[in-house]
Write a protein that holds these residues in place. Structure first.
Motif, PDB file in Angstrom:
ATOM      1  N   GLU A 146      -4.138 -16.769 -30.052  1.00 22.42           N
ATOM      2  CA  GLU A 146      -3.370 -17.148 -28.864  1.00 22.42           C
ATOM      3  C   GLU A 146      -4.300 -17.442 -27.688  1.00 22.42           C
ATOM      4  N   SER A 163      -8.597 -23.411 -24.996  1.00 24.97           N
ATOM      5  CA  SER A 163      -8.979 -24.758 -25.456  1.00 24.97           C
ATOM      6  C   SER A 163      -8.064 -25.833 -24.873  1.00 24.97           C
ATOM      7  N   LYS A 164      -6.815 -25.504 -24.623  1.00 25.42           N
ATOM      8  CA  LYS A 164      -5.881 -26.465 -24.021  1.00 25.42           C
ATOM      9  C   LYS A 164      -6.112 -26.632 -22.528  1.00 25.42           C
ATOM     10  N   ASN A 165      -6.891 -25.719 -21.935  1.00 24.93           N
ATOM     11  CA  ASN A 165      -7.139 -25.772 -20.500  1.00 24.93           C
ATOM     12  C   ASN A 165      -8.577 -26.134 -20.152  1.00 24.93           C
ATOM     13  N   TYR A 205      -7.464 -18.305 -27.892  1.00 22.58           N
ATOM     14  CA  TYR A 205      -8.185 -19.524 -28.255  1.00 22.58           C
ATOM     15  C   TYR A 205      -7.366 -20.755 -27.865  1.00 22.58           C
ATOM     16  N   ASP A 206      -6.093 -20.767 -28.226  1.00 21.64           N
ATOM     17  CA  ASP A 206      -5.224 -21.906 -27.913  1.00 21.64           C
ATOM     18  C   ASP A 206      -5.100 -22.131 -26.413  1.00 21.64           C
ATOM     19  N   VAL A 207      -4.882 -21.058 -25.661  1.00 24.01           N
ATOM     20  CA  VAL A 207      -4.714 -21.164 -24.203  1.00 24.01           C
ATOM     21  C   VAL A 207      -5.965 -21.756 -23.566  1.00 24.01           C
ATOM     22  N   GLU A 249     -16.005 -26.970 -20.502  1.00 23.07           N
ATOM     23  CA  GLU A 249     -16.045 -28.202 -21.274  1.00 23.07           C
ATOM     24  C   GLU A 249     -16.184 -29.374 -20.312  1.00 23.07           C
TER      25      GLU A 249
END
Length: 81
Positions: A46, A52-54, A48-50, A74
């Motif tokens: 969870e 990487s999406k930000n 990781y998803d938060v 990034e």
């Protein structure tokens, strides 16, 4: 830079405030280590998803049986290998 200062124990933290914690601790050019621990409730996935999406580089690792996430900015100036 001392690596110990960039490790955060995320076992006891709420994954809903992940972005706030990372924004407050991560500086450009640095890597932050989020120590998730045993990952019983899949909080590493969870988080990781938060992240990487930000707009963060995130890499999952396993160190001494503990799940950890390596986090960096990034952009074209900062890259994680």
């Amino acid at each position: 830079m001392e690596l110990q200062n960039n490790i955060i124990n995320f076992e006891s933290l709420n994954d809903k405030n992940t972005l706030e914690v990372v924004r407050n601790r991560l500086k450009p050019g640095e890597t932050l280590i989020l120590d998730v621990g045993n990952n019983y409730f899949h909080q590493a996935d969870e988080i990781y998803d938060v992240l990487s999406k930000n707009g963060y580089y995130v890499k999952k690792t396993l160190v001494n049986g503990r799940n950890q996430l390596l986090v960096a900015y990034e952009d074209n100036k900062h890259q994680m290998y």
